[in-house]
Design an enzyme around this catalytic site. Structure first.
Site, PDB file in Angstrom:
ATOM      1  N   ASP A  48     -30.942  20.094 -62.597  1.00  0.00           N
ATOM      2  CA  ASP A  48     -29.852  20.881 -62.011  1.00  0.00           C
ATOM      3  C   ASP A  48     -29.676  22.256 -62.626  1.00  0.00           C
ATOM      4  O   ASP A  48     -28.721  22.930 -62.315  1.00  0.00           O
ATOM      5  CB  ASP A  48     -28.547  20.116 -62.105  1.00  0.00           C
ATOM      6  CG  ASP A  48     -28.108  19.948 -63.550  1.00  0.00           C
ATOM      7  OD1 ASP A  48     -28.895  20.287 -64.459  1.00  0.00           O
ATOM      8  OD2 ASP A  48     -26.983  19.490 -63.756  1.00  0.00           O
ATOM      9  N   ARG A 240     -20.765  21.641 -62.946  1.00  0.00           N
ATOM     10  CA  ARG A 240     -21.527  21.455 -61.704  1.00  0.00           C
ATOM     11  C   ARG A 240     -20.683  21.772 -60.487  1.00  0.00           C
ATOM     12  O   ARG A 240     -19.522  22.135 -60.594  1.00  0.00           O
ATOM     13  CB  ARG A 240     -22.011  19.998 -61.610  1.00  0.00           C
ATOM     14  CG  ARG A 240     -22.942  19.585 -62.711  1.00  0.00           C
ATOM     15  CD  ARG A 240     -23.651  18.328 -62.314  1.00  0.00           C
ATOM     16  NE  ARG A 240     -24.368  18.525 -61.057  1.00  0.00           N
ATOM     17  CZ  ARG A 240     -25.550  17.979 -60.794  1.00  0.00           C
ATOM     18  NH1 ARG A 240     -26.133  17.207 -61.674  1.00  0.00           N
ATOM     19  NH2 ARG A 240     -26.134  18.200 -59.641  1.00  0.00           N
ATOM     20  N   TYR A 248     -24.269  14.973 -71.071  1.00  0.00           N
ATOM     21  CA  TYR A 248     -25.407  14.330 -71.726  1.00  0.00           C
ATOM     22  C   TYR A 248     -24.893  13.711 -73.025  1.00  0.00           C
ATOM     23  O   TYR A 248     -24.248  14.391 -73.814  1.00  0.00           O
ATOM     24  CB  TYR A 248     -26.493  15.353 -72.068  1.00  0.00           C
ATOM     25  CG  TYR A 248     -27.275  15.884 -70.892  1.00  0.00           C
ATOM     26  CD1 TYR A 248     -28.461  15.279 -70.496  1.00  0.00           C
ATOM     27  CD2 TYR A 248     -26.847  17.006 -70.194  1.00  0.00           C
ATOM     28  CE1 TYR A 248     -29.206  15.769 -69.426  1.00  0.00           C
ATOM     29  CE2 TYR A 248     -27.582  17.504 -69.126  1.00  0.00           C
ATOM     30  CZ  TYR A 248     -28.753  16.882 -68.743  1.00  0.00           C
ATOM     31  OH  TYR A 248     -29.475  17.380 -67.693  1.00  0.00           O
ATOM     32  N   PRO A 330     -34.374  17.589 -71.703  1.00  0.00           N
ATOM     33  CA  PRO A 330     -33.639  18.471 -70.786  1.00  0.00           C
ATOM     34  C   PRO A 330     -32.687  19.395 -71.537  1.00  0.00           C
ATOM     35  O   PRO A 330     -31.862  20.044 -70.916  1.00  0.00           O
ATOM     36  CB  PRO A 330     -32.863  17.479 -69.927  1.00  0.00           C
ATOM     37  CG  PRO A 330     -32.572  16.345 -70.851  1.00  0.00           C
ATOM     38  CD  PRO A 330     -33.689  16.287 -71.868  1.00  0.00           C
TER      39      PRO A 330
END
Lengths: 600, 600
Positions: A48, A240, A248, A330
C-alpha cells in the site's frame, strides 16, 4: 488440439509490476498480453505504499492525477519511544516523511494495491487491452537455438496457458509463441521456478502482524507515518484511505505457535490478538476500533525473508521482475515500488528492440541495473530491519538501539527509500564522460524536477512533464547565453549533428527535443532557432521566472550548466540521464547512440 | 391531450449559463430539467474566454481539472502600436495577462464554448441528467395568485414545451408545472420577450469581424493575448486550441454593405476578406493561413450592443440570466463569464428555498446583485470599447487614444474583467458590520485563495477547496492564539453558539465548519477542541508553513485577522464572504442567519 497464437510480449502475473509492464508496452505500441491465474484483482490489504519516485514514474505515464485523487498523502513521520518517565511511550520527534529536497512529490502515498491495479487496468482499457484471467502457464520453453535467440523477430519462447479450473486439459489450453516473456508472478513465482532460477538469501527471525482498521484513539499521529519503539517490540502506523490505519506489530517469535512445517500457525493468531498487542504498546494512549461492527478490513502475519533472484533473465528472452526477484521486509514500503521500478526499467528496452530501433544487447542492461538495485535493497533492509526490530537501549538492554541510531539511518537511507537516489552504473546506455557539463544532472539518476517557462506563451512547465514515458529518448538542449560569441556556430553545429542522428536512427522523423534557452522571456527568439531545434513552438523553454513570479527560474544553475557553453543532455525513455555532451562535439552524441541503436 | 408534468426548476436554454444552473441545482439535490431548442450543442466558434474568477468557480464545482486539461492558458498580454518609424506596427509592451495578485489562477483560458458545454454535460450525466433537445417553450404563464406566489412549494409557473420540428401540435406538446423557471436562452431570449421584459440600452457603431484559423506568421505573440492598434483600426489576437488563433478585426462602418434592415450584409463579407484586413494591419509581420486546405474553423461579423434587461426576474418565480440579460462587446471576454456568474449566484438561492431552508426573500438578492453587476459591466464596456476602438493619437488624429490611456484602463479594470474584484453590496446575505475583525476578507467579495496546513496530516490545503459549491453556507473559525487568556472561554462560547445555530437551522446536522488554528503544526491540539468544532479531523487547519516549506503560512496576516481575538467568517455557498463576527458574540451569527434562513 491446442489453440496456437503469437505475440510480441507475454506477461505472466498482473500485480503492479506486471501491469506497469503491460501498460508501458501497450502505450509504446507493442503487441502484448498479460495473464493472471487469479480470477479477480486484490480486494483489500497487501502492498500500500507509494514512494516519491514511484509517484514521478506514474506521473510520467500520465497516471499521476488518478493516483493523487484516491491516495492518502503522508507528509510527516513521527517517532515514539519509551517515555523518560518509564511508563509507556512518548513523542520523540516529528519530521518530514520525505527527506529528499529534490523530490517533485515530497511525501509518501498510501493506497490499496487493488486501487493501483485498477488505475493501470483503466489506462490499459482505454487502449483496448485487459487482463486475461484466470489463466495460468503450465509450461515454458525457451529456444536453445542460437540463430533463434539472436533474431529479435523470432518467437523464441513457447508458453502453454490453461484456465486453472478447466477440467479438460486439451480444450481450455492454448500455446502462446512469444518473442519475449516477462514473469511478474510474485514471491512464489511459477515462472522463476519453471526456469530453475534460484532465490539467494535467507529467511530472518523477524515476524510481523498487520491489521487494517478505523481506530478510536487519543493518539495524535494517526494521519502520519509513525515508528514506535517499546521495550516489548516495535510498531508502525500508516494512515490509509477512509480514515483507516494500518498497524504493523512486531511479534515475539517465542510467543508464536508454529505448525509442523515450522511456519507460523495462523489459526492460533487473530486480528483481535494483534490489536491487543498493539494496545499494550500504545500506553498511555488509548487505542481501540471505532466501530466493532465494521471489524478489521484486512490482517495478516508473516516472516521476513531477504532474498534476491540469481538471474533476472534467461537469454534476455524471459525476464523476471517484482517480488519474483526480491523479497524483503515492508519496513520502508519498498515492495510495490521496487516491483514497478523493475518493469518501468524493462518495458522501454523491450519496446525499442521489438520496434527494431535498438540492438538486443540493450536488454542486458535490465539485469545489470535492476539486480544491483535489488541487492542494494536487501543490504539496506538488513541494516534497517535490525535497527527497527531491535530493542530500545535501556538499563536491561545495554546493547539496545538508541533513537538517534534509528533516526540517522532513516535520514541516511532517505534517498534510497524514496527511490529518488537510485543511480544506475555506467553502461552502454549510461555514459558518464561529460558529467562536468551538467554537474547537477548526475548521469544514471532521474532528471530532477524544475519549472521552466515555455517561451511562446509563458506557461510554467515542469521539465519532468516534458519527459513522458513513451519509450523514446529525449534530448534536452541547453543553448546557453545567446549573446556569447560562438552562440550561432554552436547552435548550428548541434542542429547539424541532430540532423545526422535523426537521419541515421529515425528516418528523419521530427526529434524529441526540448530546447532550453537562457536569458529573458522573449518569444521572438524562438524564430531565430534552426527549425530542427523547434519542431513545435511548445518545445522551446526559457530559464526565467514565470509571468506571475511563482517559480524563480535558476534552472541552469540548479543543473550545473555553464551558460557560456550550454550542454546537451540525453534522457533515457525512463527519464534517467543517459549521456551529456558539449554542443560543439557531435561525435559524443553519435557515439552514444551507436552503442545500442540500430541504423534505419 | 398534452402530457403534464411537475418539476422544481425548469431551465430554458442550455448554453454555459443554463448549464451552470442545471449542474449546480442537480448537484444540490434539486429536481431540475433543462431544455434547449437546438438539436445539438455549439460545434465551433462562439464565446471562448474564461477569466480567473470563472476558473475558481468551476474549480468549486470540481470541474477545474477538466477545464485545465483542454483549455489554452493565456499568461501574457502584448500591446502593439504604430511603429515610431511610421511603417507598420511594433511591440510596445508585454505584461501579465492577469493583473490581480490574489487570483488563484492568474491567467485567462480559452476554449471552445462547445467544450465548456460538454464538461457541464459530462458532470450532469454522472448525476443521471441530460439536456432535453430539441425542445422549445411555446408559452409561459406565471400565476397571479398571491397565495400561490408566496408559497415556495406551489407550482407557480406553467410552461408549454414542444419539439420545434414536430408537425402535430398536440402530440409532441407537454405542459410543465414548475416551481421556478430560469430563462438562459441567449441574447434573443424567447423567455425575456414572452415575459415582456425590456432590454435597456443601445446599439453602437462598432462593427467587428472574427476569424478562427491556424496562422503561418513571423509575428512572435500568437500564443499571447494581443491588442493591436493601427491607424486603420484595431485588432485582437487570442490563442486557441490546436495551434489556432482567433483574430478580432475592427471594421470601418462606412466600408460595410448594409441590407435593407440596416444590418451588415454577411453575403458581402467573407473570412478571406477579414484575413486580408488583418494582414494589412500586421505589417511588417507576415500573416497567412498555415494550410489553405484546412481553411477557417469559424468566422462571424457583428455589431456591438450594450444593453441590460430592465428586470432579472418576474415575481422571483421566473429568472433571467446570461446573454438574456446583458449584451456587450467581447473586448474583455466577459460574455460567458458574466453569464456563468449569474447562475452561479442564483442556483444556491433557489436550492435553499426549494429545500425549505431559506425564506423566499433570499431570491430577491439575485436581481439586486447581478443586475448591478451587469450595469457595471456595460459602463466598463463603454469606456473600454471607446478606448479600444478609437484611433491612435497621431499628427492627423490629434484627439486620438494614446497607448498609455488604453494600458491604464487595462490595468484599472483588471479586477473587474478578471471577475476577482466583484463586490456585492450590503443586503440580508452580505453584512458588513464586523469587517474590522477580518480586514483582508472584504464582505461581499469572494474568499481569496490561501494555502493552510491540515493539522492532522500536514497536507497543504487551498482554503478555496474547503468551500465547494454545494449550496451550503460554511463557517471559517479562526480560533486565534491558543496561549491567550480567554482562549478557552472564547472557543467554548462559540461552540455553544454554533450548537444553537445548528439546532435551529440544521436539525443538529454536523456543521460545515473549517477551524483554522494559529501557531505551529501539532496534531495533539485537535483533540483539545470541542467536538462540534472538529466534525472530522480533516476540517482542522493551522496557519503554519507546510512540511516542505513550499507554502509560507501567514494566513491570519493576509486575511487581516488579529490572533489575539480570532474571528468567525460566514461564507456564502457561492464562496463570497457573507458576514464576519467576533467569537464572543453569538448574537451576530444568529442575527445574520435569522435574516433569511427558516427555523427547522
Amino acid at each position: 488440439m491446442n489453440q496456437e497464437s503469437f505475440v510480441d510480449v507475454l506477461i505472466i502475473g498482473a500485480g503492479p509490476s506486471g501491469l506497469m509492464a503491460a501498460n508501458a508496452l501497450r502505450h509504446a505500441g507493442v503487441n502484448v498480453r498479460i495473464v493472471d491465474k487469479r480470477a479477480t484483482g486484490v480486494a483489500a490489504g497487501q502492498a500500500d505504499g507509494m514512494m516519491p519516485r514511484s509517484l514521478e514514474i506514474l506521473q510520467s505515464y500520465d497516471l499521476g492525477k488518478d493516483i493523487f485523487e484516491i491516495g492518502t498523502q503522508v507528509h510527516l513521520a513521527a517517532f515514539y519511544n519509551p517515555s523518560k518517565q518509564g511508563d509507556g511511550i512518548e513523542l520523540t520527534r516529528r519530521v518530514p516523511n520525505c527527506t529528499i529536497a529534490s523530490a517533485r512529490y515530497p511525501f509518501g502515498l498510501t493506497l490499496h494495491q487493488g486501487d493501483v491495479e485498477k488505475i493501470f487496468e483503466r489506462s490499459m482499457s482505454s487502449m483496448g487491452m485487459c487482463i486475461e484471467r484466470p489463466l495460468a502457464p503450465t509450461s515454458i520453453v525457451v529456444s536453445q537455438d542460437d540463430s533463434v535467440l539472436h533474431d529479435p523477430s523470432a518467437y523464441a519462447v513457447k508458453v502453454h496457458l490453461k484456465q486453472p479450473d478447466s477440467e479438460s486439459e486439451d480444450e481450455a489450453a492454448e500455446v502462446v509463441n512469444a518473442r519475449f516473456v516477462i514473469g511478474t508472478d510474485g514471491a512464489r513465482s511459477w515462472t522463476r521456478k519453471a526456469l530453475g532460477v534460484a532465490l539467494e538469501g535467507a529467511q530472518t527471525d523477524y515476524y510481523w502482524g498487520v491489521i487494517d482498521f478505523v481506530p478510536e484513539t487519543d493518539f495524535p499521529d494517526t494521519r502520519n507515518y509513525v515508528a514506535i519503539h517499546t521495550h516489548t517490540g516495535s510498531l508502525m502506523v500508516i494512515p490509509r484511505e477512509n480514515d483507516m490505519v494500518r498497524i504493523y506489530v512486531q511479534l515475539d517469535k517465542n510467543a508464536l505457535e508454529m505448525d509442523e512445517m515450522g511456519n507460523v500457525d495462523r489459526t492460533k493468531m487473530s486480528a483481535d490478538r494483534l490489536l491487543e498487542i498493539a494496545k499494550a504498546s500504545f500506553h498511555p494512549f488509548k487505542l481501540d476500533m471505532k466501530d466493532r461492527n465494521e471489524g478489521f478490513k484486512w490482517w495478516t502475519i508473516y516472516r521476513i525473508g531477504q532474498r534476491v533472484a540469481s538471474n533476472f533473465s534467461v537469454h534476455e528472452r524471459v525476464f523476471l521482475g517484482g517480488d519474483a526477484t526480491h523479497t524483503h521486509s515492508p519496513k520502508a514500503a519498498q515492495g510495490m515500488n521496487a516491483s514497478m521500478g523493475d518493469t518501468h526499467n524493462l518495458a522501454w528496452k523491450i519496446a525499442q528492440v521489438v520496434h527494431g530501433q535498438a540492438d538486443m544487447s540493450l536488454l542486458k542492461t535490465y539485469e545489470f541495473e535492476r539486480r544491483q538495485f535489488a541487492q542494494d535493497l536487501i543490504l539496506f533492509d538488513k541494516t534497517y530491519a535490525t535497527l527497527f526490530c531491535g530493542k530500545p537501549l535501556s538499563e536491561i538492554n545495554t546493547d539496545g538501539i538508541t533513537h538517534e541510531e534509528l533516526y540517522q539511518a532513516y535520514q541516511t537511507f532517505g534517498g534510497f527509500t524514496s527511490g529518488i537516489g537510485i543511480c544506475y552504473a555506467p553502461s552502454a546506455i549510461t555514459c558518464t564522460s561529460n558529467q562536468g557539463f551538467a554537474t547537477g544532472l548526475p548521469v544514471g539518476q532521474r532528471v530532477p524536477p524544475h519549472v521552466f517557462v515555455r517561451m511562446a506563451d509563458a506557461l510554467a512547465v515542469e521539465i519532468q512533464d516534458m519527459l513522458p514515458a513513451n519509450a523514446r529518448f529525449k534530448i534536452l538542449l541547453f543553448t546557453g547565453d545567446h549573446t556569447r560569441d560562438n552562440y550561432t556556430d554552436d547552435i548550428q553545429h548541434f542542429a547539424d549533428t541532430l540532423g545526422d542522428v535523426l537521419t541515421r536512427y529515425q528516418k528523419g522523423r521530427s526529434p524529441d527535443i526540448v530546447t532550453i534557452l537562457a536569458g529573458d522571456k522573449d518569444p521572438a527568439r524562438i524564430l531565430s532557432l534552426p527549425p530542427i531545434l523547434r519542431p513545435h513552438w511548445s518545445r522551446v523553454l526559457v530559464d526565467d521566472v514565470d509571468a506571475h513570479r511563482r517559480h524563480p527560474g535558476g534552472g541552469y544553475e540548479k543543473y550545473g550548466i555553464d551558460p557560456s557553453r550550454g550542454a546537451v543532455v540525453v534522457v533515457r525513455p525512463d527519464a534517467y540521464v543517459g549521456a551529456i555532451a558539449p554542443l560543439q562535439e557531435g561525435g559524443v552524441l553519435k557515439g552514444y547512440f551507436d552503442g545500442f541503436l540500430l541504423a534505419q
